[in-house]
Scaffold this motif. Structure first.
Motif, PDB file in Angstrom:
ATOM      1  N   MET A  77      -1.030 -17.562 -14.019  1.00 42.34           N
ATOM      2  CA  MET A  77       0.309 -17.781 -13.863  1.00 42.34           C
ATOM      3  C   MET A  77       1.114 -16.531 -13.943  1.00 42.34           C
ATOM      4  O   MET A  77       0.951 -15.729 -14.805  1.00 42.34           O
ATOM      5  CB  MET A  77       1.034 -18.745 -14.760  1.00 42.34           C
ATOM      6  CG  MET A  77       0.620 -20.039 -14.675  1.00 42.34           C
ATOM      7  SD  MET A  77       1.140 -20.996 -12.958  1.00 42.34           S
ATOM      8  CE  MET A  77       2.811 -21.139 -13.380  1.00 42.34           C
ATOM      9  N   THR A  78       1.840 -16.056 -13.169  1.00 43.69           N
ATOM     10  CA  THR A  78       2.677 -14.994 -13.116  1.00 43.69           C
ATOM     11  C   THR A  78       4.236 -14.875 -13.384  1.00 43.69           C
ATOM     12  O   THR A  78       4.816 -15.688 -12.150  1.00 43.69           O
ATOM     13  CB  THR A  78       2.228 -13.939 -11.918  1.00 43.69           C
ATOM     14  OG1 THR A  78       1.059 -13.865 -12.011  1.00 43.69           O
ATOM     15  CG2 THR A  78       2.885 -12.468 -12.005  1.00 43.69           C
ATOM     16  N   VAL A  79       4.945 -14.408 -14.190  1.00 44.80           N
ATOM     17  CA  VAL A  79       6.295 -14.426 -14.378  1.00 44.80           C
ATOM     18  C   VAL A  79       6.506 -12.773 -13.810  1.00 44.80           C
ATOM     19  O   VAL A  79       6.160 -11.881 -14.385  1.00 44.80           O
ATOM     20  CB  VAL A  79       6.736 -14.606 -15.623  1.00 44.80           C
ATOM     21  CG1 VAL A  79       8.029 -14.318 -15.858  1.00 44.80           C
ATOM     22  CG2 VAL A  79       6.277 -15.856 -16.143  1.00 44.80           C
ATOM     23  N   GLN A  80       7.346 -12.710 -12.559  1.00 44.09           N
ATOM     24  CA  GLN A  80       7.695 -11.564 -12.110  1.00 44.09           C
ATOM     25  C   GLN A  80       9.079 -11.138 -12.650  1.00 44.09           C
ATOM     26  O   GLN A  80      10.275 -11.995 -12.014  1.00 44.09           O
ATOM     27  CB  GLN A  80       7.526 -11.492 -10.615  1.00 44.09           C
ATOM     28  CG  GLN A  80       7.533 -10.129 -10.070  1.00 44.09           C
ATOM     29  CD  GLN A  80       6.927  -9.886  -8.459  1.00 44.09           C
ATOM     30  OE1 GLN A  80       7.895 -10.633  -7.806  1.00 44.09           O
ATOM     31  NE2 GLN A  80       6.112  -9.434  -8.426  1.00 44.09           N
ATOM     32  N   VAL A  81       9.452 -10.121 -13.100  1.00 37.99           N
ATOM     33  CA  VAL A  81      10.763  -9.853 -13.705  1.00 37.99           C
ATOM     34  C   VAL A  81      11.323  -8.495 -13.022  1.00 37.99           C
ATOM     35  O   VAL A  81      10.616  -7.587 -13.058  1.00 37.99           O
ATOM     36  CB  VAL A  81      10.914  -9.769 -15.263  1.00 37.99           C
ATOM     37  CG1 VAL A  81      12.251  -9.610 -15.790  1.00 37.99           C
ATOM     38  CG2 VAL A  81      10.206 -10.937 -15.877  1.00 37.99           C
ATOM     39  N   GLU A  82      12.452  -8.601 -12.253  1.00 38.31           N
ATOM     40  CA  GLU A  82      12.860  -7.388 -11.790  1.00 38.31           C
ATOM     41  C   GLU A  82      14.184  -6.799 -12.509  1.00 38.31           C
ATOM     42  O   GLU A  82      14.804  -7.835 -13.009  1.00 38.31           O
ATOM     43  CB  GLU A  82      13.334  -7.709 -10.301  1.00 38.31           C
ATOM     44  CG  GLU A  82      14.227  -6.645  -9.668  1.00 38.31           C
ATOM     45  CD  GLU A  82      14.961  -6.973  -8.168  1.00 38.31           C
ATOM     46  OE1 GLU A  82      14.979  -6.140  -7.476  1.00 38.31           O
ATOM     47  OE2 GLU A  82      14.807  -8.264  -7.978  1.00 38.31           O
TER      48      GLU A  82
END
Length: 170
Positions: A77-82
């Motif tokens: 699972m990946t949480v991508q934060v910009e």
């Protein structure tokens, strides 16, 4: 972590336990009871085997099928934060992913190297970014803060206290 035109893009990736453990299964209930993997500072003897941890989920999963072994494709699972250049969050995306670890390294092997992902981004940029996020969290308020070696913690109001971990955080 990658530098972008808007600032930064950070991927936080963990093993996707849900892909192999069914909800309400025996393993799921055991994991809920254990809460977390316990790591020991000294190896414990368990019958004939020595162990340095008590895993939250069975070892066949935690140390094999869900472990990020070099070269093996694993469900994640990946949480991508910009974030912008000041470390303020612009967007968050959560997605099911797969990850293949390209290199397994010990801490001593890792020291002095650049982080894989953006070969042009030296370790100093990662340290700078980490400090920036920490400062932002402290300025905007955080749920808790600990510096164990200095004996510092925060109480429920966010005030710094010296001594043991507050009861709510134990």
């Amino acid at each position: 972590l990658r530098k972008t035109a808007k600032g930064w893009l950070a991927d936080i990736t963990i093993s996707d336990v849900d892909s192999l453990v069914s909800k309400d299964s025996y393993i799921d209930h055991e994991a809920l009871c254990r809460v977390a993997t316990q790591y020991y500072s000294k190896t414990k003897r368990s019958g004939e085997k020595e162990k340095s941890s008590t895993p939250m989920i069975p070892r066949v999963l935690s140390e094999n099928r869900l472990s990020l072994h070099e070269g093996k494709l694993r469900p994640t699972m990946t949480v991508q934060v910009e974030l912008n250049d000041l470390g303020k969050i612009l967007s968050i995306t959560i997605k099911k992913t797969f990850l293949r670890s390209t290199k397994r390294m010990s801490h001593s092997e890792y020291e002095g190297t650049k982080i894989v992902g953006d070969p042009g981004l030296p370790m100093n940029d990662y340290l700078y970014f980490s400090k920036l996020l920490s400062q932002n969290r402290w300025q905007e308020g955080s749920l808790g803060y600990q510096e164990i070696r200095k004996g510092l913690n925060t109480d429920e109001e966010g005030m710094i206290i010296r001594g043991s971990v507050p009861a709510a955080n134990q």
